[in-house]
Enzyme design. Sequence first.
Site, short mmCIF file in Angstrom:
data_model
loop_
_atom_site.label_atom_id
_atom_site.label_comp_id
_atom_site.label_asym_id
_atom_site.label_seq_id
_atom_site.Cartn_x
_atom_site.Cartn_y
_atom_site.Cartn_z
N GLU A 101 2.70 6.85 0.05
CA GLU A 101 1.70 7.29 1.02
C GLU A 101 2.32 7.39 2.41
OE1 GLU A 101 -2.88 6.31 2.36
OE2 GLU A 101 -1.84 4.89 1.08
N ASP A 130 -4.61 -2.46 -4.77
CA ASP A 130 -3.38 -1.82 -4.29
C ASP A 130 -2.64 -1.11 -5.42
OD1 ASP A 130 -3.19 -2.71 -1.37
OD2 ASP A 130 -3.58 -4.59 -2.41
N ASP A 162 2.15 2.11 -2.81
CA ASP A 162 1.20 1.92 -1.72
C ASP A 162 1.74 0.78 -0.86
OD1 ASP A 162 -1.12 2.08 -0.14
OD2 ASP A 162 -2.13 0.56 -1.36
#
Length: 174
Positions: free
Chosen positions: A68, A140, A8
């Site tokens: 992502e 996160d 992430d």
Amino acid sequence: MTIILGIDPGSRVTGYGLIKESDRKIAYIDSGCIRTSNDAELSHKLLQIYDGICELMDHYSPTEVAIEQIFMHNNPNSALKLGHARGVAMVAAASHRAKICEYSAREIKQSVVGYGAAEKDQVSHMVVELLQLNRAPQKDAADALAIAICHSHMRNGLSKLIGSRGTKRRRMRL
């Protein structure tokens, strides 16, 4: 067995999550955050992210990395910084010859929660459930684990389709 690293990306905090997949079952390996120095120049922050991902690649040897996809921010400067962080994370993984796959936030939420517009706390809850964790990881890190879980689901979904039908086309009868 396949080791998957979920990332992430962020210019201040980059979450990571490692899972192993064996016989279509997933298990938790490790997760955490790469935190960059607040007062560092962007180039030094990017180097910290690169070094952190390389360290993970060297230590755990994941063969597949999921990250992502970038999404549009209201602030173009933030989007650019996120793009830089994402880029160095991908280069670090690619330099270790890992296969890299990208997923949108909606795909990740759909895969993990079953609803593409799920809230962050719902995603975190499902990460805890799916990986049988005692407590929720950092925000996160939970997102990074969700990305890794999404990749596992996607790769297994595709392999099931390919495995059951091969590449042969079938005629549909009406």
